[in-house]
Design a protein around this motif. Structure first.
Motif, mmCIF file in Angstrom:
data_model
loop_
_atom_site.group_PDB
_atom_site.id
_atom_site.type_symbol
_atom_site.label_atom_id
_atom_site.label_comp_id
_atom_site.label_asym_id
_atom_site.label_seq_id
_atom_site.Cartn_x
_atom_site.Cartn_y
_atom_site.Cartn_z
ATOM 1 N N LEU A 74 0.651 -1.195 0.090
ATOM 2 C CA LEU A 74 0.175 -0.101 -0.023
ATOM 3 C C LEU A 74 0.857 1.257 0.000
ATOM 4 N N ILE A 75 1.980 1.248 0.898
ATOM 5 C CA ILE A 75 2.868 2.303 0.813
ATOM 6 C C ILE A 75 3.556 2.578 -0.402
ATOM 7 N N VAL A 76 4.109 1.575 -0.798
ATOM 8 C CA VAL A 76 4.869 1.340 -2.185
ATOM 9 C C VAL A 76 3.721 2.130 -3.192
ATOM 10 N N CYS A 77 2.855 1.650 -3.453
ATOM 11 C CA CYS A 77 1.731 2.066 -4.503
ATOM 12 C C CYS A 77 1.513 3.610 -4.254
ATOM 13 N N ILE A 78 1.291 3.984 -2.844
ATOM 14 C CA ILE A 78 0.945 5.491 -3.043
ATOM 15 C C ILE A 78 2.161 6.093 -3.152
ATOM 16 N N VAL A 79 3.440 5.853 -2.765
ATOM 17 C CA VAL A 79 4.477 6.719 -3.104
ATOM 18 C C VAL A 79 4.428 6.312 -4.428
ATOM 19 N N LEU A 80 4.234 5.336 -5.443
ATOM 20 C CA LEU A 80 4.629 5.404 -6.708
ATOM 21 C C LEU A 80 3.289 6.245 -7.479
ATOM 22 N N TYR A 81 2.337 6.391 -6.944
ATOM 23 C CA TYR A 81 1.320 7.150 -7.116
ATOM 24 C C TYR A 81 2.074 8.695 -7.489
ATOM 25 N N PHE A 82 2.544 9.033 -6.377
ATOM 26 C CA PHE A 82 2.878 10.690 -6.416
ATOM 27 C C PHE A 82 4.154 10.822 -7.274
ATOM 28 N N LEU A 83 5.024 9.707 -7.402
ATOM 29 C CA LEU A 83 6.189 9.864 -8.252
ATOM 30 C C LEU A 83 5.755 9.777 -9.738
ATOM 31 N N TRP A 84 4.852 9.059 -10.072
ATOM 32 C CA TRP A 84 4.422 8.956 -11.437
ATOM 33 C C TRP A 84 3.547 10.154 -11.914
ATOM 34 N N LYS A 85 2.875 10.582 -10.979
ATOM 35 C CA LYS A 85 1.821 11.897 -11.096
ATOM 36 C C LYS A 85 2.992 12.995 -11.593
ATOM 37 N N GLU A 86 4.062 13.083 -10.985
ATOM 38 C CA GLU A 86 5.006 14.157 -11.304
ATOM 39 C C GLU A 86 5.717 14.041 -12.472
ATOM 40 N N ALA A 87 5.851 12.584 -12.836
ATOM 41 C CA ALA A 87 6.582 12.240 -13.816
ATOM 42 C C ALA A 87 5.630 12.449 -14.946
ATOM 43 N N GLN A 88 5.565 13.656 -15.808
ATOM 44 C CA GLN A 88 4.483 13.726 -16.632
ATOM 45 C C GLN A 88 4.840 13.307 -18.082
ATOM 46 N N GLU A 89 6.224 13.086 -18.404
ATOM 47 C CA GLU A 89 6.699 12.579 -19.425
ATOM 48 C C GLU A 89 6.573 11.289 -19.851
ATOM 49 N N PHE A 90 5.709 10.873 -20.630
ATOM 50 C CA PHE A 90 5.407 9.441 -20.848
ATOM 51 C C PHE A 90 5.997 8.903 -22.481
ATOM 52 N N SER A 91 6.964 7.969 -22.261
ATOM 53 C CA SER A 91 7.336 7.518 -23.572
ATOM 54 C C SER A 91 6.636 6.278 -24.101
ATOM 55 N N ASP A 92 6.388 5.950 -25.281
ATOM 56 C CA ASP A 92 5.866 4.789 -25.669
ATOM 57 C C ASP A 92 6.811 3.512 -25.436
#
Lengths: 168, 463
Positions: B96-114
């Motif tokens: 749960l902790i890992v997923c929530i932290v990942l949520y914030f990290l990925w939310k900030e990493a707005q660049e997504f490459s295919d």
């Protein structure tokens, strides 16, 4: 099972019978031991006892000597049982052909099963090898297609960027 | 830096399939924890150097923070729990902790490459190879993929990731060779799903295939490719009966019943009649990439609704023609139910986060954002499968990323200029002005609309 063992010995005993110098009449019947019967190495009372049959054993008589001895075969060896002494101890045995056939069939099925199992194992291993090769080729092929297409697209992307810059 | 960690986490999630316990945690959970911690540390260093920290923009962020604190306190509480009272299990809290932290990290990493999608596929291909080796050759691969091979539900949740990614990518990709790569990956994934023999996963996959022209703009090219995949899926499903009943091709597989093959064959034939009846009406020489099949899209929506009603009927009645499905649904406790039974407060908080996240996903949705729509498709499938089973731990980071990206990824919306045509293909009206494709196609009885994406929309698939 005992019958099969006896039959198994037929060719051997025939060969042994041919080598016997004592004149004997051709036979080939089965008898059952009612009491313990001893078989001698030679058709003589004082000869060595080579095997003894207990009650219920099936004895394969392959012939009779002129001196009044039964020639018997057991496990590839030939022995002699005195006819007069064993008259009350031996009984004529009717050959149960059906039981014999059934036993032979069972034996045959068993060996067939072994052969089939070996064949199945071989086929499985062959199939496993073929599938293994197919899987490896397929996965490598897909990975290669993905990587090549990525590289190709990146190259064409860079070319487009260069073209756009040149146009500008 | 964000990209490197994303790559690591995605690669690990698709490659670590061994169910080994280390200090009360699974190997995959421990690796995710370590990688996430390292990523957070790097982010913290960047904050000190003047970079950005997490932004609290939406209600879902606040809910996620509360859930994170709950998970943290619950985890600390577990550490101080008396071991004499029984085995201490804190895997759920850590995840749960890992997923929530990942949520914030990925939310900030707005660049997504295919590239991330491809990475998931490359990792999954190796996983699928292990799966195929086990089912077709021998069990030597069993030690390598215990998580994948031990449980049909967990394997289904793993296999559905490459199936969905490759399917969606195939539908929107315009490069021939790349399309071929996605097609082959999708087919391999479908075949693995068949070997896994999980009826619920078949339904979910069919629903996902049917929902593609509903979620994405139903351009003729996309519908055509979606139909190709749907046909292949049904073709494989229909032929598994004869293959498993009459040929000894597979090492260890549940035999498919012949009557289901017959049903699937009949369904495929009748579906084909309707599809081709409509397809023939497309004017010759029309650009399939630009032609929008509005009625076909509506038809897909109708079929999707019908399939949903039938599925719900089977689930509720528990019998009928799909006894296997009904049995399978009852066999495994759902992911939500499992959390609900173990941690009521945690489950309620998680539900709040999911609802708020769905709200954000709804706001971020547009039919002309292909990448966001792939995220959306994956997220819906993820939440859908949580009703039937607990997904495999090693694909949770992938699904978390998909859900976060579906809600927050700022993809450029494809603009189009459009001309409407009637069914004979005659141009009826010409709109010279550029307008948003969302407003395209009035309900005036026209079947088709020709759209033209702007540069960012048409370059899709070229990456």
């Amino acid at each position: 099972m005992a019958m099969i063992l006896v039959l198994w010995n037929i060719p051997l005993t025939a060969a042994a019978g041919e080598g016997n110098k004592t004149a004997m009449a051709e036979d080939g019947r089965f008898m059952t031991a009612v009491e313990t019967v001893e078989a001698k190495a030679e058709p003589k009372r004082d000869a060595e006892t080579i095997f003894s049959f207990v009650k219920g054993d099936i004895i394969f008589i392959i012939g009779e000597t002129e001196e009044g001895w039964y020639v018997v075969s057991y496990q590839g060896e030939t022995g002699y049982i005195e006819k007069t002494a064993s008259r009350s101890k031996l009984e004529e045995k009717e050959l149960d052909v059906e039981a014999l056939n059934a036993e032979l069939e069972a034996q045959e099925a068993e060996s067939k099963l072994v052969v089939e199992e070996t064949e199945r194992y071989r086929a499985e291993s062959r199939r496993s090898k073929v599938w293994g090769a197919v899987i490896v080729l397929l996965i490598l092929g897909i990975l290669a297609t993905g990587i090549i297409s990525t590289v190709r697209m990146e190259k064409s992307g860079r070319k487009n960027v260069k073209k756009n810059k040149d146009v500008e | 830096m964000d990209g490197i960690f994303s790559i690591f986490i995605l690669a690990v999630s698709m490659l670590v399939m061994m169910d080994i316990d280390i200090a009360g945690l699974r190997l995959s959970v421990l690796l995710f924890f370590l990688l996430t911690a390292a990523w957070t540390f790097c982010r913290a260093v960047r904050v000190r150097e003047g970079g950005g920290w997490f932004r609290m923009e939406y209600r879902v962020d606040l809910a996620a923070i509360i859930l994170f604190l709950y998970g943290l306190f619950s985890f600390i509480g577990k550490l101080f729990q008396n071991p004499a009272r029984g085995e201490i299990r804190y895997q759920f809290q850590v995840m749960l902790i890992v997923c929530i932290v990942l949520y914030f990290l990925w939310k900030e990493a707005q660049e997504f490459s295919d590239w991330y999608f491809d990475l998931i596929l490359y990792g999954a291909l190796i996983g699928m190879a292990a799966f195929l080796f086990y089912h077709l050759c021998d069990d030597r691969a069993a030690w390598l993929a215990t998580e994948l091979l031990g449980n049909s539900e967990k394997a289904a949740s793993y296999l559905m990731v490459p199936c969905l990614v490759s399917t969606a990518q195939y539908c929107v990709c315009r490069d021939k060779m790349r399309s071929f790569f996605y097609l082959l990956t999708a087919l391999t994934g479908f075949f693995c799903l068949m070997l896994n023999h999980n009826v619920v996963s078949f339904w979910i996959m069919v629903m996902a295939l049917l929902s593609i022209p509903v979620i994405f703009r139903p351009a003729a090219q996309l519908v055509k490719r979606d139909m190709q995949l749907l046909f292949m899926f049904f073709f494989l499903l229909g032929n598994m009966g004869p293959l498993t009943n009459f040929l000894e091709l597979f090492r260890e597989i549940t035999v498919f019943e012949m009557k289901y093959s017959l049903y699937v064959g009949l369904m495929l034939a009748s579906g084909g009649i309707f599809f081709f009846y409509y397809w023939r009406r497309i004017p010759e020489g029309a650009d399939l990439g630009k032609l929008v099949l509005r009625k076909m899209g509506k038809g897909y929506l109708f079929i999707l609704k019908m399939a949903g009603i039938i599925f719900a009927g089977i689930v509720l009645s528990g019998n009928g023609i799909a006894v296997l499905l009904a049995e399978e649904i009852g066999a495994e406790p759902s992911g939500f139910a499992q959390i609900f039974n173990n941690d009521l407060a945690g489950m309620l908080m998680l539900l709040v986060v999911i609802i708020l996240l769905m709200e954000r996903i709804g706001k971020n949705y547009s039919a002309d954002k292909p990448t966001t729509n792939i995220f959306l498709l994956m997220t819906v499938v993820f939440f859908g499968q949580c009703f039937f089973w607990t997904p495999s731990v090693n694909v949770l980071p992938v699904y978390t990323m998909m859900a976060v990206m579906a809600a927050f990824y700022k993809e450029k919306n494809g603009k189009c200029s459009g001309i409407k045509t009637n069914i004979s293909g005659r141009i009826k009206e010409n709109e010279n002005s550029r307008k948003n494709i969302n407003g395209f196609g009035n309900a005036d009885g026209n079947d088709f609309g020709i759209m033209e994406y702007s540069a960012d929309g048409s370059s899709r698939g070229g990456q």
